[in-house]
Write a protein that holds these residues in place. Sequence first.
Motif, mmCIF file in Angstrom:
data_model
loop_
_atom_site.group_PDB
_atom_site.id
_atom_site.type_symbol
_atom_site.label_atom_id
_atom_site.label_comp_id
_atom_site.label_asym_id
_atom_site.label_seq_id
_atom_site.Cartn_x
_atom_site.Cartn_y
_atom_site.Cartn_z
ATOM 1 N N TYR A 493 42.928 36.844 51.249
ATOM 2 C CA TYR A 493 43.926 37.195 52.255
ATOM 3 C C TYR A 493 44.296 38.667 52.163
ATOM 4 C CZ TYR A 493 44.962 32.435 53.841
ATOM 5 O OH TYR A 493 44.897 31.206 54.394
ATOM 6 N N ALA A 494 44.407 39.171 50.956
ATOM 7 C CA ALA A 494 44.827 40.560 50.765
ATOM 8 C C ALA A 494 43.781 41.526 51.318
ATOM 9 C CB ALA A 494 45.087 40.847 49.289
ATOM 10 N N VAL A 495 42.510 41.190 51.113
ATOM 11 C CA VAL A 495 41.443 42.109 51.511
ATOM 12 C C VAL A 495 41.142 42.003 52.995
ATOM 13 C CG1 VAL A 495 39.005 42.640 51.218
ATOM 14 C CG2 VAL A 495 40.440 42.198 49.223
ATOM 15 N N SER A 496 41.065 40.762 53.514
ATOM 16 C CA SER A 496 40.605 40.606 54.900
ATOM 17 C C SER A 496 41.638 39.966 55.805
ATOM 18 C CB SER A 496 39.343 39.764 54.924
ATOM 19 O OG SER A 496 39.641 38.473 54.421
ATOM 20 N N GLY A 497 42.702 39.442 55.240
ATOM 21 C CA GLY A 497 43.713 38.775 56.046
ATOM 22 C C GLY A 497 43.323 37.354 56.411
ATOM 23 N N THR A 498 42.186 36.886 55.882
ATOM 24 C CA THR A 498 41.757 35.516 56.180
ATOM 25 C C THR A 498 41.412 34.771 54.896
ATOM 26 O OG1 THR A 498 39.544 36.355 56.479
ATOM 27 C CG2 THR A 498 40.851 36.018 58.467
ATOM 28 N N ASP A 517 46.593 31.197 28.750
ATOM 29 C CA ASP A 517 47.813 31.811 28.215
ATOM 30 C C ASP A 517 47.658 33.303 27.961
ATOM 31 O OD1 ASP A 517 47.419 30.844 24.721
ATOM 32 O OD2 ASP A 517 46.001 31.555 26.221
ATOM 33 N N THR A 518 46.655 33.918 28.540
ATOM 34 C CA THR A 518 46.473 35.341 28.282
ATOM 35 C C THR A 518 46.446 36.110 29.591
ATOM 36 O OG1 THR A 518 44.126 34.945 28.217
ATOM 37 C CG2 THR A 518 45.253 35.105 26.102
ATOM 38 N N PRO A 519 46.672 37.402 29.516
ATOM 39 C CA PRO A 519 46.785 38.177 30.741
ATOM 40 C C PRO A 519 45.445 38.526 31.353
ATOM 41 C CG PRO A 519 47.042 39.589 28.842
ATOM 42 C CD PRO A 519 46.875 38.205 28.315
ATOM 43 N N THR A 520 45.427 38.500 32.643
ATOM 44 C CA THR A 520 44.303 39.067 33.378
ATOM 45 C C THR A 520 44.943 39.794 34.529
ATOM 46 O OG1 THR A 520 44.166 37.046 34.637
ATOM 47 C CG2 THR A 520 42.577 37.305 32.857
ATOM 48 N N SER A 521 44.253 40.689 35.128
ATOM 49 C CA SER A 521 44.885 41.317 36.277
ATOM 50 C C SER A 521 43.897 41.464 37.400
ATOM 51 C CB SER A 521 45.513 42.655 35.906
ATOM 52 O OG SER A 521 44.525 43.627 35.835
ATOM 53 N N ALA A 522 44.429 41.847 38.521
ATOM 54 C CA ALA A 522 43.657 41.762 39.739
ATOM 55 C C ALA A 522 42.768 42.962 39.934
ATOM 56 C CB ALA A 522 44.598 41.657 40.908
ATOM 57 N N VAL A 523 41.505 42.726 40.011
ATOM 58 C CA VAL A 523 40.592 43.756 40.467
ATOM 59 C C VAL A 523 39.826 43.050 41.561
ATOM 60 C CG1 VAL A 523 38.728 45.311 39.869
ATOM 61 C CG2 VAL A 523 40.455 44.762 38.186
ATOM 62 N N ALA A 524 40.456 42.968 42.695
ATOM 63 C CA ALA A 524 39.944 42.059 43.707
ATOM 64 C C ALA A 524 39.361 42.796 44.879
ATOM 65 C CB ALA A 524 41.064 41.155 44.196
ATOM 66 N N GLY A 525 38.096 42.568 45.092
ATOM 67 C CA GLY A 525 37.470 43.022 46.320
ATOM 68 C C GLY A 525 37.482 44.518 46.517
ATOM 69 N N ALA A 526 36.764 44.977 47.507
ATOM 70 C CA ALA A 526 36.757 46.401 47.818
ATOM 71 C C ALA A 526 37.901 46.697 48.768
ATOM 72 C CB ALA A 526 35.423 46.783 48.453
ATOM 73 N N GLY A 527 38.856 47.429 48.321
ATOM 74 C CA GLY A 527 40.032 47.677 49.149
ATOM 75 C C GLY A 527 39.876 48.945 49.941
ATOM 76 N N ARG A 528 40.946 49.253 50.661
ATOM 77 C CA ARG A 528 40.940 50.528 51.370
ATOM 78 C C ARG A 528 42.097 51.356 50.846
ATOM 79 N NH1 ARG A 528 44.827 50.775 55.530
ATOM 80 N NH2 ARG A 528 46.073 48.939 55.238
ATOM 81 N N THR A 529 41.975 52.632 50.999
ATOM 82 C CA THR A 529 43.054 53.499 50.560
ATOM 83 C C THR A 529 43.681 54.143 51.766
ATOM 84 O OG1 THR A 529 41.476 55.261 50.287
ATOM 85 C CG2 THR A 529 42.050 54.012 48.327
ATOM 86 N N ARG A 530 44.935 54.566 51.604
ATOM 87 C CA ARG A 530 45.624 55.195 52.722
ATOM 88 C C ARG A 530 44.986 56.496 53.095
ATOM 89 N NH1 ARG A 530 51.837 54.919 51.180
ATOM 90 N NH2 ARG A 530 50.870 54.846 49.165
#
Lengths: 530, 345
Positions: A493-498, A517-530
């Motif tokens: 949803y964040a990357v394409s809205g669908t 129980d351990t941390p992971t973080s988001a490196v999701a998809g190819a984003g766009r920058t402003r």
Amino acid sequence: MNASEPALIRVENLVKRFPGVVALDDVSLEIRAGEVLALTGENGSGKSTLSKIVGGLYQPDGGRILVDGVERRLANPHAALEHGIVLISQELTLAPTLTVAENVLLGRLPRRGGAVDWPETRRRAAEVLAELGVHIDVERRVDSLSVELQQEVEIARAISTRARLLILDEATSSLSEGATLRLLDIVAGLSARGVAVLMITHRMPEIYASCSRAVVLRDGALAGEAPLPATAEHELVRMMVGRELLDYYGSRVAAPAGVVLEVEGLHTADGALQPVAFEVRAGEVLGVAGLVGSGKAELAMALGGAIPARGDVRVGGRPLRLGSPRRAIAAGIGYVPDDRRREALLPPRSVAENISFAWLGTITRFGFVRVAAERRDVAKVVADYGVKTSSLDKRITLLSGGNQQKAILGRTFARGCPVYVLNEPTRGVDVGSKSAIYGYIQALAEKGAAVVLISSELPELIGLSDRVAVFHHGGIRAVVSGDDLTEEVLGAYAVSGTRPGDHPSVVISTDTPTSADTPTSAVAGAGRTR
Amino acid sequence: MNQSTAERTDVKAAPPARRPVLSRIAAATGPATGAIAGIVILTVILALTQPVFLTWGNITNLVGANSVTLVLALGATFVLLAGGLDLSIVAASAATGMVFGLMLQSGADALPAIAVTLLAGLVFGLLNGVLTSYARIPFLVVTLGTASLFASIALLLNDGKTINVFDFPGFAFVNDFVLGQAFGIPFILMFDIVLVVITAVVLRYTKFGRGIYAVGSNAEAARLNGINVRLTTMLVYVIVGFTAALASLVQVGRLAGAAPTFDATLLLTVIAAVLIGGTAYTGGEGGVGGTVLGVLFLGVIQNGLTLTSVSSFWRGAVNGIVLILAVALGVARQYGWLRFGRKGR
């Protein structure tokens, strides 16, 4: 790798003291050409000190540095650069009033007949930026760019030199997911060309995605070394914090009650935030996900009164007049901004004043500060929120990022608001402090506050939220809860809205070993920058 | 990143243990250490070489001669703490002095004349305040412009002529106050002390004073935490205008005349005194205690030059060098002696 060949950089028994503190205590490590090494540990563990010594910014009090097996003295960053060592730190070192092109080639502007060859400067700068996948006008002044783009200019400058060792000191901390991913691609490319990279970060997915080995520091000493990705994440975290972190996100008895925060048609005039509507109940955590520029930051600022906005916002049924932090506070919204240094800290002031200035409306009587009450309440915040400081009168900037953040959250939470809007509350904070902060957020919700949690770390949102609203192009595209609350769904949803599946080109990287129980973080998809 | 172990000590809720007096003084006056050292060294040298120096007469003379600087510097401390600067302070003082002179000339009693003068100062300050805070014009531009404006007003008020106020009925009270004393202690010294105490209390213990520190440290953080940044900024300039008027009363009282022109180096002396006292030009750090020391230091230097018959032409050079050395000392304290590289901003 040829074992008989000397390491590109080898540090032996490094010691560095600061007044009253041993920042590095007998630390040795080596980096070989083409290796991507993670240097990790909690805030204050000595990572940055070590990187600054290798980068020539600090001189060690003991030990030695060998470049290609020969002992060298790196008296300043320029000397380090001559050995091909480039340090990119959290603090930007750009010339804000010069153009992007001038900054990329700063100190190395191409010349023709004594004068600067401007067409060549622009061409080369554009080339390097294109290599990074960043498309900005090289003629723009650097101070007109967002912090994120400034960071990319800094990286472009570094890779345009003939670096043999690139030190990235939290270089990704201000980058969006997309930009981070691109940087990691570049790191892989540099590594293939024989460039060594020392990555300083506490973001686990980045470590696992890029590095073949991790060196962990704790309290200035070597806590361990681990081959990657063979070492499990919780093992690495245990090395960093020195104990097992159980129940990383904490938990709460979920009993959302009546609606406290009602939002309808909230938008900004510039269109960065398009009309959004949602409700948050007492005892509920509403997560807000989205890429940089998706409008999630504007939502936070609009609710906190930091920027002008229009729309209907009600707190406990009462309409809120937007656009003023003072009115937002009076209505019961506790807002924590994402940029600690620019929007939350009073850098020259003490820990105590940094906490109490947020309460000037309530700890004064007839215009005078009630000093005893102030002291008592500050001490309570410091104790309750585990702010580690040797004195309440110490300058706040002498504390680690995690402790600064705990002080900021503590002063806001101590207001006892019905609604909290937390914008990236764990940015630039080490794993130990993060876990503590999660616990405080859980406690807030359990005590009946309505919490809006804006974050770019999907695991954090999933671990804490009842529902997550996903922003894309300025508006909410989906509100996800229950079994749908996964990185795949949120990322799509964040990357394409669908939804995933609706958009086959979306690729989510989840090939890192994770445990619940351990941390992971988001490196999701190819984003766009402003 | 480099103070890990220091942070490992947990703070107990109890108040910190009492420290020895000397280290408490050192901590409280931290950034003003240079000024203190300078005062001590100069005092010792002058006391040993100039027998006149430590006489009560010389000391009261020193206090009197520096009261105008002190009053102006107290106002300047507010504005520097708030992250601004007021270049119009001395010109405003000259203009309000002329207002005072005209009032006395018109035969007004002392109190109405004083009230009108202070009001004029408030109006001048309000002008600076509104232009900087609400019209959002940079303070350097505003106060450079109003400095010129106020200087002109001072000249226009009496066609550029000095007003000799000595014989006017309203002046006797002011004259008695500025030059008088009780139990051997000059009134002006008591006035200075009261003013210092009031400003110190306002800055440290009031909502307004804490707001000034917050605004000067980080205006955006102050705004987001409910502090009225514009109002605070505006009031700071109003206070400066008020102190400019107060200083003009002292000045007219001492000289028995209101002059439309002023010593151009006074502005530099005032700002130098504040900075030497450890108030940061970047705002948010410092205070009244340091300013008193800064004024005292420059006053003792001036006094020493006079006693040793050094040409007054040297005064500017000495003040300038002292200013640079004192601020350099502050920078060195903050960033570590002779260490390259920054330990964070």
